[in-house]
Design a protein around this motif. Structure first.
Motif, PDB file in Angstrom:
ATOM      1  N   MET A 183       7.914   9.845  22.908  1.00  0.00           N
ATOM      2  CA  MET A 183       9.375   9.978  22.850  1.00  0.00           C
ATOM      3  C   MET A 183       9.800  11.143  23.728  1.00  0.00           C
ATOM      4  N   GLY A 184      10.759  10.911  24.587  1.00  0.00           N
ATOM      5  CA  GLY A 184      11.197  11.952  25.511  1.00  0.00           C
ATOM      6  C   GLY A 184      12.239  12.860  24.880  1.00  0.00           C
ATOM      7  N   VAL A 206       0.660   7.674  30.337  1.00  0.00           N
ATOM      8  CA  VAL A 206       1.891   8.471  30.263  1.00  0.00           C
ATOM      9  C   VAL A 206       2.945   7.887  31.187  1.00  0.00           C
ATOM     10  N   ILE A 207       2.561   7.554  32.403  1.00  0.00           N
ATOM     11  CA  ILE A 207       3.543   7.043  33.361  1.00  0.00           C
ATOM     12  C   ILE A 207       4.016   5.649  32.971  1.00  0.00           C
ATOM     13  N   LEU A 208       3.155   4.861  32.325  1.00  0.00           N
ATOM     14  CA  LEU A 208       3.580   3.531  31.872  1.00  0.00           C
ATOM     15  C   LEU A 208       4.539   3.638  30.691  1.00  0.00           C
ATOM     16  N   ARG A 209       4.321   4.602  29.804  1.00  0.00           N
ATOM     17  CA  ARG A 209       5.251   4.833  28.705  1.00  0.00           C
ATOM     18  C   ARG A 209       6.542   5.451  29.242  1.00  0.00           C
ATOM     19  N   ALA A 239       9.528   7.229  36.305  1.00  0.00           N
ATOM     20  CA  ALA A 239       8.511   6.426  36.987  1.00  0.00           C
ATOM     21  C   ALA A 239       9.155   5.333  37.831  1.00  0.00           C
ATOM     22  N   SER A 240       8.669   5.199  39.057  1.00  0.00           N
ATOM     23  CA  SER A 240       9.121   4.123  39.932  1.00  0.00           C
ATOM     24  C   SER A 240       8.198   2.913  39.760  1.00  0.00           C
ATOM     25  N   LYS A 241       8.576   1.807  40.390  1.00  0.00           N
ATOM     26  CA  LYS A 241       7.739   0.610  40.342  1.00  0.00           C
ATOM     27  C   LYS A 241       6.376   0.898  40.968  1.00  0.00           C
TER      28      LYS A 241
END
Length: 458
Positions: free
Chosen positions: A1-2, A412-415, A421-423
Motif C-alpha cells: 500500500m502506497g 515491487v514494480i509490478l505491485r 511504473a511504466s509499461k
C-alpha cells in the motif's frame, strides 16, 4: 500500500508507522547521535567503494570457469547483460524508495506487500548473508591453513612457509582473524566508516587482475598458451546443458541490493545514488571481464571451478611460487575486507526479524553487541565444525540471492505502490522474474547432481 496524499484513518496510520519503525536503516540519515561525531554525509567515492566491495566477493573466482563453458564472446556479453539488469533492478528500488521517502529495502517490501513481504525480504538477506560469510571464513581457512579433499592435503600459505604447527591450524588462524580483523570492523555503526577498507578490498581485487593479466600476456608472447575458444562447443545435449550451469554464477555475481539503501541514506546528496550504482557496476564489470578473460587465457581448458585452485601449482614462469602466494594472500585479505560489508546488512536484518517492535538497534548498544558477538560466534563455529554446510548453502544461497536481486525488486514494480511504473518497467520486471526462476532452477538441479555424484564417487 502506497502513501496517499489524503490522511489515512487511525488504524492505517498506526500500521504504517509500525512498519517504518521496524524497517528504518541502521542509522538515521545524517543525524548526530549521542556519542557520535557530527556526520555530514558519505562521499561519492566512499559510496562507490562500499557498493563495489558488496558486489565483488568470493564469486569472482568462479567466473573464469563460466567463461570457459560459454566461450569468450557469449561470456563477456552475459557479464554485461547481467550488469544492465542489476542496474535496472536497483533503479526500481531507488525510484520507488525516493518517491515514497522509504529508507530501507525491508520497509519498501512492507509498503508493497505488508508485514510478510518485509519478513520474506529480511529472512532472505539473513539466509544469503550468513551463508556467504561462513563460506568466506572457510575460504580464508583453506587459503591460510590448508585443506584436505579426497585424501589429498593442500597446504595453506602459513603451513607452506612455516610448516604444520598448532598456531597455524585452521581453528587458531580463524579465531585470530575473527578477533583481530572482523571484530573491530563489524563494530562500526555506519557503513561509510568502512570506506577505506572497502577501497583496499577493491584494490586487492585489481592486484589479482593485474598479476593474472601480466602472467597471461608473458606466456602468450612466449607461445606457451593457446588462444581460448570464442564460442562454446555444442556437440551434444549434455554440452548444451553445461551452458545453462554457467548462468547462475553470472546472475548472482552482482547481488548488492541489501546495502543500497544504507549507502543511499548516508549520502550527502541522495541524488548521487544512481551515478554511484552505475560507477560501481562499471568498475565491477571491468574487474569481472578482465579476471575472466585473462584467467581463462592463462589456464585454458584447465581452468578450475574455483580459479584460485589453479594458483596452487607451477605457473611455468620464474618465481612462480612467489606469484602463487601473492595471489592467494591478496585474495584472502580481499575476502576479509568484504566480510564486514556483508555483515552490516546481516545484523540489521536479523535484528529486524527478532526485535521488530524494539527501538532501533543503533540506539541500543547492549542489543547491538549481543547480536554482533552471537553472529560472529555462529559463523566461526560453523566454518570450523560444519564445512559441509557449504553444500546446504549452495541451495539456500542461490534461492535467496535471486529473490533479493531480481524477484523482489520486480514484485515491487509490478505491485507499483506509488504509481510510477511504466509499461517498459513491468515488461522488464516480468523478464527478470523469468530469468531468475530459470537460473535458480538450473542452479538447484546442477548442485543436486554434483552432490549426488560426489556421494557416488565416495
Amino acid at each position: 500500500m502506497g502513501i496517499r496524499s489524503e490522511s489515512p484513518n487511525g488504524n492505517q496510520q498506526m500500521a504504517r508507522n509500525k512498519i517504518r519503525d521496524e524497517t528504518t536503516p541502521l542509522l538515521p540519515v545524517k543525524v548526530e547521535e549521542e556519542g557520535f561525531h557530527e556526520f555530514n554525509g558519505a562521499s561519492f567515492s566512499g559510496a562507490v567503494f562500499n557498493l563495489s566491495t558488496t558486489i565483488v566477493g568470493a564469486g569472482i573466482m568462479a567466473l573464469p570457469a563460466s567463461i570457459k563453458m560459454l566461450g569468450i564472446i557469449p561470456g563477456i556479453l552475459m557479464i554485461i547483460i547481467v550488469a544492465l539488469l542489476t542496474e535496472a533492478s536497483i533503479d526500481m528500488l531507488v525510484r520507488c524508495s525516493h518517491q515514497g521517502k522509504i529508507t530501507s529495502y525491508g520497509w519498501l517490501m512492507g509498503e508493497a506487500y505488508g508485514q510478510w513481504g518485509r519478513i520474506a525480504l529480511q529472512a532472505s538477506v539473513v539466509i544469503n548473508n550468513i551463508g556467504v560469510m561462513i563460506v568466506y571464513m572457510i575460504i580464508i581457512g583453506d587459503v591460510l591453513s590448508g585443506t584436505s579433499s579426497a585424501g589429498v592435503h593442500h597446504r595453506g600459505i602459513l603451513e607452506g612457509w612455516f610448516g604444520a604447527h598448532y598456531w597455524n591450524s585452521r581453528a587458531v588462524v580463524l579465531l585470530v582473524t575473527t578477533l583481530i580483523v572482523f571484530a573491530p570492523l563489524v563494530s562500526f555503526k555506519r557503513l561509510d566508516s568502512l570506506r577505506y577498507t572497502s577501497a583496499l578490498s577493491v584494490a586487492l581485487a585489481v592486484v589479482f587482475v593485474v598479476i593474472t593479466a601480466g602472467i597471461a600476456i608473458i606466456k602468450l608472447f612466449n607461445g606457451t598458451v593457446a588462444m581460448p575458444k570464442l564460442f562454446p562447443e555444442l556437440d551434444d545435449l549434455s554440452s548444451i546443458w553445461k551452458l545453462f550451469t554457467a548462468v547462475p554464477v553470472l546472475v548472482t555475481a552482482y547481488i548488492c541490493h541489501y546495502n543500497v539503501h544504507s549507502i543511499d541514506n548516508e549520502l550527502e546528496d541522495r541524488t548521487q545514488i544512481k551515478p554511484i550504482v552505475r560507477t560501481s557496476l562499471f568498475l565491477c564489470s571491468s574487474v569481472y571481464i578482465a579476471t575472466s578473460f585473462f584467467a581463462y587465457l592463462l589456464f585454458g581448458e584447465g581452468t578450475l571451478d574455483d580459479v584460485l585452485a589453479n594458483f596452487d601449482a607451477n605457473l611455468g614462469i620464474p618465481f612462480s611460487s612467489v606469484f602463487d602466494d601473492v595471489v592467494r594472500v591478496s585474495y584472502a585479505a580481499h575476502v576479509m575486507l568484504v566480510f564486514p560489508i556483508v555483515f552490516f546488512a546481516l545484523r540489521l536484518n536479523l535484528d529486524g526479524l527478532l526485535f521488530p517492535t524494539s527501538r532501533h538497534i543503533s540506539h541500543d548498544n547492549k542489543r547491538f553487541s549481543i547480536i554482533t558477538i552471537s553472529l560472529l560466534t555462529v559463523i566461526y563455529f560453523a566454518a570450523i565444525y560444519i564445512p559441509s554446510i557449504w553444500d546446504a548453502f549452495q541451495f539456500t544461497g542461490a534461492t535467496a540471492a535471486v529473490l533479493i536481486g531480481f524477484i523482489f525488486p520486480a514484485m515491487v514494480i509490478l505491485r507499483d505502490p506509488y504509481g510510477i511504473a511504466s509499461k517498459r518497467d513491468k515488461i522488464l520486471a516480468v523478464t527478470m522474474i523469468v530469468l531468475a526462476v530459470i537460473s535458480n532452477s538450473v542452479a538447484l538441479y546442477s548442485d543436486a547432481m554434483n552432490i549426488f555424484h560426489k556421494k557416488e564417487v565416495a
